[in-house]
Design a protein around this motif. Structure first.
Motif, PDB file in Angstrom:
ATOM      1  N   ASN A 177       0.816  -1.223   0.000  1.00  0.00           N
ATOM      2  CA  ASN A 177       0.000   0.000   0.000  1.00  0.00           C
ATOM      3  C   ASN A 177       0.846   1.268   0.000  1.00  0.00           C
ATOM      4  OD1 ASN A 177      -3.039  -0.872   0.454  1.00  0.00           O
ATOM      5  ND2 ASN A 177      -1.789  -2.201   1.752  1.00  0.00           N
ATOM      6  N   SER A 178       2.006   1.207  -0.622  1.00  0.00           N
ATOM      7  CA  SER A 178       2.861   2.391  -0.745  1.00  0.00           C
ATOM      8  C   SER A 178       3.421   2.490  -2.163  1.00  0.00           C
ATOM      9  CB  SER A 178       4.001   2.325   0.283  1.00  0.00           C
ATOM     10  OG  SER A 178       4.694   1.082   0.175  1.00  0.00           O
ATOM     11  N   PRO A 179       2.535   2.624  -3.170  1.00  0.00           N
ATOM     12  CA  PRO A 179       2.973   2.612  -4.573  1.00  0.00           C
ATOM     13  C   PRO A 179       3.895   3.765  -4.944  1.00  0.00           C
ATOM     14  CG  PRO A 179       0.674   3.274  -4.401  1.00  0.00           C
ATOM     15  CD  PRO A 179       1.074   2.769  -3.059  1.00  0.00           C
ATOM     16  N   HIS A 180       3.635   4.953  -4.388  1.00  0.00           N
ATOM     17  CA  HIS A 180       4.492   6.099  -4.716  1.00  0.00           C
ATOM     18  C   HIS A 180       5.905   5.897  -4.155  1.00  0.00           C
ATOM     19  CE1 HIS A 180       0.544   7.945  -5.434  1.00  0.00           C
ATOM     20  NE2 HIS A 180       1.190   8.748  -6.268  1.00  0.00           N
ATOM     21  N   PHE A 181       5.977   5.352  -2.971  1.00  0.00           N
ATOM     22  CA  PHE A 181       7.291   5.088  -2.380  1.00  0.00           C
ATOM     23  C   PHE A 181       8.042   4.048  -3.214  1.00  0.00           C
ATOM     24  CE2 PHE A 181      10.063   2.680   0.518  1.00  0.00           C
ATOM     25  CZ  PHE A 181      10.858   3.710   0.991  1.00  0.00           C
ATOM     26  N   LEU A 182       7.350   3.011  -3.666  1.00  0.00           N
ATOM     27  CA  LEU A 182       7.983   1.982  -4.477  1.00  0.00           C
ATOM     28  C   LEU A 182       8.488   2.565  -5.800  1.00  0.00           C
ATOM     29  CD1 LEU A 182       5.657  -1.149  -4.054  1.00  0.00           C
ATOM     30  CD2 LEU A 182       7.948  -0.814  -3.133  1.00  0.00           C
ATOM     31  N   GLN A 183       7.660   3.419  -6.405  1.00  0.00           N
ATOM     32  CA  GLN A 183       8.074   4.029  -7.664  1.00  0.00           C
ATOM     33  C   GLN A 183       9.319   4.890  -7.464  1.00  0.00           C
ATOM     34  OE1 GLN A 183       6.861   3.450 -10.705  1.00  0.00           O
ATOM     35  NE2 GLN A 183       8.617   4.671 -11.384  1.00  0.00           N
ATOM     36  N   SER A 184       9.370   5.578  -6.343  1.00  0.00           N
ATOM     37  CA  SER A 184      10.523   6.402  -6.018  1.00  0.00           C
ATOM     38  C   SER A 184      11.778   5.549  -5.863  1.00  0.00           C
ATOM     39  CB  SER A 184      10.210   7.178  -4.750  1.00  0.00           C
ATOM     40  OG  SER A 184      11.324   7.521  -4.049  1.00  0.00           O
ATOM     41  N   TYR A 211      22.802  -0.876   1.366  1.00  0.00           N
ATOM     42  CA  TYR A 211      23.721   0.256   1.502  1.00  0.00           C
ATOM     43  C   TYR A 211      23.023   1.615   1.687  1.00  0.00           C
ATOM     44  CZ  TYR A 211      26.999  -3.216  -0.274  1.00  0.00           C
ATOM     45  OH  TYR A 211      27.748  -4.355  -0.440  1.00  0.00           O
ATOM     46  N   HIS A 212      21.694   1.625   1.557  1.00  0.00           N
ATOM     47  CA  HIS A 212      20.967   2.898   1.678  1.00  0.00           C
ATOM     48  C   HIS A 212      19.764   2.713   2.603  1.00  0.00           C
ATOM     49  CE1 HIS A 212      22.993   2.992  -2.265  1.00  0.00           C
ATOM     50  NE2 HIS A 212      23.180   4.279  -2.007  1.00  0.00           N
ATOM     51  N   PRO A 213      19.899   3.016   3.872  1.00  0.00           N
ATOM     52  CA  PRO A 213      18.736   2.892   4.777  1.00  0.00           C
ATOM     53  C   PRO A 213      17.624   3.836   4.348  1.00  0.00           C
ATOM     54  CG  PRO A 213      20.519   4.088   5.844  1.00  0.00           C
ATOM     55  CD  PRO A 213      21.092   3.541   4.572  1.00  0.00           C
ATOM     56  N   ILE A 214      16.405   3.352   4.374  1.00  0.00           N
ATOM     57  CA  ILE A 214      15.266   4.178   3.940  1.00  0.00           C
ATOM     58  C   ILE A 214      14.585   4.808   5.146  1.00  0.00           C
ATOM     59  CG2 ILE A 214      14.844   2.751   1.903  1.00  0.00           C
ATOM     60  CD1 ILE A 214      12.487   1.472   3.445  1.00  0.00           C
ATOM     61  N   ASN A 215      13.861   5.867   4.883  1.00  0.00           N
ATOM     62  CA  ASN A 215      13.034   6.479   5.925  1.00  0.00           C
ATOM     63  C   ASN A 215      11.740   5.681   5.994  1.00  0.00           C
ATOM     64  OD1 ASN A 215      11.335   8.021   7.542  1.00  0.00           O
ATOM     65  ND2 ASN A 215      12.176   9.961   6.806  1.00  0.00           N
ATOM     66  N   GLU A 216      11.630   4.822   6.983  1.00  0.00           N
ATOM     67  CA  GLU A 216      10.502   3.888   7.062  1.00  0.00           C
ATOM     68  C   GLU A 216       9.171   4.582   7.317  1.00  0.00           C
ATOM     69  OE1 GLU A 216      13.420   0.410   8.867  1.00  0.00           O
ATOM     70  OE2 GLU A 216      11.795   1.210  10.094  1.00  0.00           O
ATOM     71  N   PHE A 217       9.216   5.825   7.760  1.00  0.00           N
ATOM     72  CA  PHE A 217       7.968   6.553   8.004  1.00  0.00           C
ATOM     73  C   PHE A 217       7.258   6.884   6.691  1.00  0.00           C
ATOM     74  CE2 PHE A 217      10.161   7.136  11.992  1.00  0.00           C
ATOM     75  CZ  PHE A 217       9.143   7.093  12.927  1.00  0.00           C
ATOM     76  N   GLU A 218       8.011   6.983   5.600  1.00  0.00           N
ATOM     77  CA  GLU A 218       7.395   7.324   4.315  1.00  0.00           C
ATOM     78  C   GLU A 218       6.425   6.257   3.827  1.00  0.00           C
ATOM     79  OE1 GLU A 218       9.962   8.924   1.287  1.00  0.00           O
ATOM     80  OE2 GLU A 218      11.439   9.483   2.790  1.00  0.00           O
ATOM     81  N   PRO A 219       6.887   4.999   3.637  1.00  0.00           N
ATOM     82  CA  PRO A 219       5.916   3.979   3.206  1.00  0.00           C
ATOM     83  C   PRO A 219       4.863   3.700   4.271  1.00  0.00           C
ATOM     84  CG  PRO A 219       8.005   2.940   3.790  1.00  0.00           C
ATOM     85  CD  PRO A 219       8.243   4.428   3.779  1.00  0.00           C
ATOM     86  N   PHE A 220       5.226   3.839   5.545  1.00  0.00           N
ATOM     87  CA  PHE A 220       4.262   3.596   6.623  1.00  0.00           C
ATOM     88  C   PHE A 220       3.100   4.584   6.542  1.00  0.00           C
ATOM     89  CE2 PHE A 220       2.882   4.825  10.963  1.00  0.00           C
ATOM     90  CZ  PHE A 220       2.239   3.642  11.313  1.00  0.00           C
ATOM     91  N   LEU A 221       3.403   5.884   6.459  1.00  0.00           N
ATOM     92  CA  LEU A 221       2.342   6.894   6.414  1.00  0.00           C
ATOM     93  C   LEU A 221       1.538   6.798   5.122  1.00  0.00           C
ATOM     94  CD1 LEU A 221       4.153  10.006   7.984  1.00  0.00           C
ATOM     95  CD2 LEU A 221       2.526   8.449   9.070  1.00  0.00           C
ATOM     96  N   GLU A 222       2.212   6.476   4.014  1.00  0.00           N
ATOM     97  CA  GLU A 222       1.473   6.312   2.758  1.00  0.00           C
ATOM     98  C   GLU A 222       0.506   5.144   2.856  1.00  0.00           C
ATOM     99  OE1 GLU A 222       2.121   5.573  -2.046  1.00  0.00           O
ATOM    100  OE2 GLU A 222       3.871   5.772  -0.741  1.00  0.00           O
ATOM    101  N   SER A 223       0.920   4.083   3.537  1.00  0.00           N
ATOM    102  CA  SER A 223       0.055   2.905   3.675  1.00  0.00           C
ATOM    103  C   SER A 223      -1.166   3.180   4.542  1.00  0.00           C
ATOM    104  CB  SER A 223       0.849   1.724   4.250  1.00  0.00           C
ATOM    105  OG  SER A 223       1.108   1.893   5.640  1.00  0.00           O
ATOM    106  N   LEU A 224      -1.128   4.266   5.299  1.00  0.00           N
ATOM    107  CA  LEU A 224      -2.292   4.646   6.120  1.00  0.00           C
ATOM    108  C   LEU A 224      -3.337   5.401   5.307  1.00  0.00           C
ATOM    109  CD1 LEU A 224      -0.654   5.904   9.462  1.00  0.00           C
ATOM    110  CD2 LEU A 224      -1.308   3.584   8.798  1.00  0.00           C
TER     111      LEU A 224
END
Length: 587
Positions: free
Chosen positions: A106-113, A134-147
């Motif tokens: 449920n985070s299509p925009h994050f996946l596309q990014s 090698y690149h830690p992601i900001n986990e709040f981005e897909p989390f909030l999008e999934s909400l």
């Protein structure tokens, strides 16, 4: 971080605010007024990180431009990307299975990014796995999008100095409380946006608040709808205005869970305004019985706009010069005028008459004498009608002054002639039209005109028969489709409908859903149904008939065909058939 104390909204009087309400746009905000009863003071915890608080936060992934891409991402690419993100969240970061699956799907925009950062010519799963290493992601981005938060809202709501969800155990704890209660994850975005403080509650506080509303007599499903529509209900103390609305509705004969059927998370609700609307209707003379009938027929009147339309309508009538006592009489004599469709038609008519320059005194007189017709007719626009008068507004005004009914002859969109409508009781016609609109017929359409002739009975009788089918176990949408296929099904009394459904269960043992594909069953004569079902039941006992034949097979064939295939196939069949007919005639 302390939440600001929410001030109790100051109650306002209808008359003093009419002018403001009429000229102001309608904004829907959840009511923020609360009363100090039931909830103790709240402990609200701040963000805490188990890592260095000065951690450098990577640049937001959502800043990468996203092309038309989300829709054009191939199914295979999307599936591979979701699988890679799931594997990272679940296996590498230790998210539980359900959380990781929901976020990844449920985070299509994050996946596309993310995909824009890797070589799409490579194996997507392998490329993203290497990227995550090698690149830690900001986990709040897909989390909030999934909400369910939109991209425009999401970026501004990202916490500072945090990239790992596990560093905010308070947020996750409250998130899981909402999940465990049954609130859909994709609808939590509205809660997060409108009442972020909820996600900062101390352990156990949020669960206590949710259960407190259940103690009012509300079911869990209704509480879920309430808090997703009005997240501010979970802030501060229990909302006293909601409690008073529920108490008033209970006096009117509605169960607490009645409101659950009419709430939409696309809207916010002002419980204070609803309460004022209920009080105002009492003040202008609506008895509890009339008010209950009004809301049963038009529940949207109370819920859409939280009852504000009544104030605007009354305000316009006062501006026309009508006295409050006149408005009171109009409402008492024509209670349906407050329905949403009727009010809309009345607004259109007032706009039409004001636009062509008719004097307010004449308009007030037309409203007083023809308010039911104004409410039951949808009118064409002034410009359309003026074409027939070559743009001469004065001549059109004179035509309407000579006979106000000319307004409907010239401007009505209705396919039903004015003579037909005025020959009937306008109140009954409006009730029937309202019912047909509610079940999906389009106003002023040929289908509506045909339905007005096909359906017999008052609007409340049609509604009673409709409810009878729903209460028997059929889905509301199924019943709507059934009556459109077989309109005459609703021309029978409630008792006859109940008897036919009872015959279906008694003789055939079929569930009521079995008639959904054959709604014409309800149109057959009771004696025909009784006789043929009895014969078929006897044949089954003798082992001479196939089990579970369709209802249409038993009823739709002619008498001669039925005798050939369901009577003569057994030696004792003809005698049994005659006995059944004799017993039916003698009963």
């Amino acid at each position: 971080m302390l939440i600001r104390k929410i001030r109790k909204s100051v109650s306002w009087k209808m008359i003093s605010q009419l002018n403001h309400l009429f000229i102001s746009p309608i904004y829907e905000k959840g009511s923020n007024s609360h009363s100090p009863q039931n909830f103790s003071s709240l402990n609200i915890r701040c963000f805490r990180s188990s890592h260095n608080p000065k951690v450098s936060v990577p640049e937001s992934t959502t800043q990468t431009p996203i092309s038309v891409a989300v829709n054009k991402m191939s199914r295979v690419t999307r599936t591979d990307a979701q699988a890679a993100l799931f594997d990272y969240l679940h296996c590498t970061r230790g998210f539980n299975y359900v959380d990781a699956e929901h976020i990844s799907k449920n985070s299509p925009h994050f996946l596309q990014s993310l995909l824009s950062k890797v070589d799409n010519d490579q194996d997507i799963t392998r490329a993203l796995t290497r990227f995550f290493r090698y690149h830690p992601i900001n986990e709040f981005e897909p989390f909030l999008e999934s909400l369910g938060l939109s991209q425009s809202k999401l970026t501004s709501m990202l916490p500072r100095n945090l990239i790992f969800l596990s560093d905010d155990s308070v947020l996750l704890d409250n998130y899981h409380v909402l999940c465990d209660y049954g609130i859909p994850r994709v609808k939590m975005g509205k809660i997060y946006k409108e009442a972020t403080e909820i996600f900062r509650y101390d352990y156990g506080v949020l669960d206590m608040k949710l259960k407190a509303y259940e103690k009012l007599g509300l079911s869990r499903s209704t509480v879920i709808k309430l808090v997703t529509c009005s997240p501010t209900l979970l802030l501060g103390e229990m909302n006293s205005e909601l409690i008073k609305v529920l108490e008033k509705l209970k006096i009117l004969g509605f169960e607490n869970d009645w409101i659950g059927g009419y709430l939409s998370n696309r809207h916010s609700y002002n419980w204070g305004r609803m309460l004022h609307t209920l009080h105002f209707l009492n003040e202008v003379g609506y008895s509890d019985e009339k008010m209950a009938a009004l809301f049963k027929m038009n529940p949207a009147f109370l819920f859409e706009g939280s009852g504000k339309r009544i104030y605007v309508l009354v305000g316009q009538l006062l501006k026309l010069g009508l006295k409050m006592s006149d408005i009171y009489s109009l409402f008492c004599q024509n209670p349906n005028i407050l329905s949403l469709k009727c009010a809309k038609n009345l607004w259109q008519a007032l706009y039409f008459l004001l636009e062509i320059g008719l004097e307010t005194e004449i308009i007030a007189n037309i409203v007083s004498t023809h308010i039911q017709l104004l409410g039951s007719h949808s009118l064409k626009g002034p410009k359309t009608v003026l074409r027939g008068f070559k743009g001469d507004k004065c001549r059109l005004c004179e035509t309407i002054k000579e006979d106000p009914l000319n307004l409907f002859r010239l401007a009505s969109k209705s396919k039903v002639s004015l003579e037909q409508m005025t020959s009937q009781n306008p109140g009954k016609l409006f009730e029937k039209t309202t019912f047909l609109l509610r079940v999906g017929y389009l106003e002023n359409s040929d289908e509506m005109a045909k339905a007005l002739k096909q359906f017999r009975g008052r609007g409340d009788q049609l509604q009673e028969r409709f409810d009878c089918l729903v209460n028997a176990g059929l889905d509301c949408n199924v019943v709507i489709n059934m009556i459109k296929q077989a309109p005459t099904a609703l021309n029978q009394s409630k008792n006859v409908l109940e008897k036919k459904m009872d015959l279906l269960k008694t003789y055939l043992g079929y569930p009521v859903e079995s008639i959904a594909s054959f709604p014409s069953y309800l149109c057959y004569d009771v004696d025909r149904v009784h006789l043929r079902f009895s014969m078929y039941a006897w044949l089954k006992q003798k082992g001479a008939a196939k089990p579970r034949l369709s209802v249409s097979t038993l009823l739709a064939c002619s008498d001669a065909r039925f005798v050939k295939y369901f009577v003569d196939i057994h030696p004792e069949g003809p005698a049994m058939w005659e006995n059944l007919k004799s017993s039916l005639q003698s009963s």
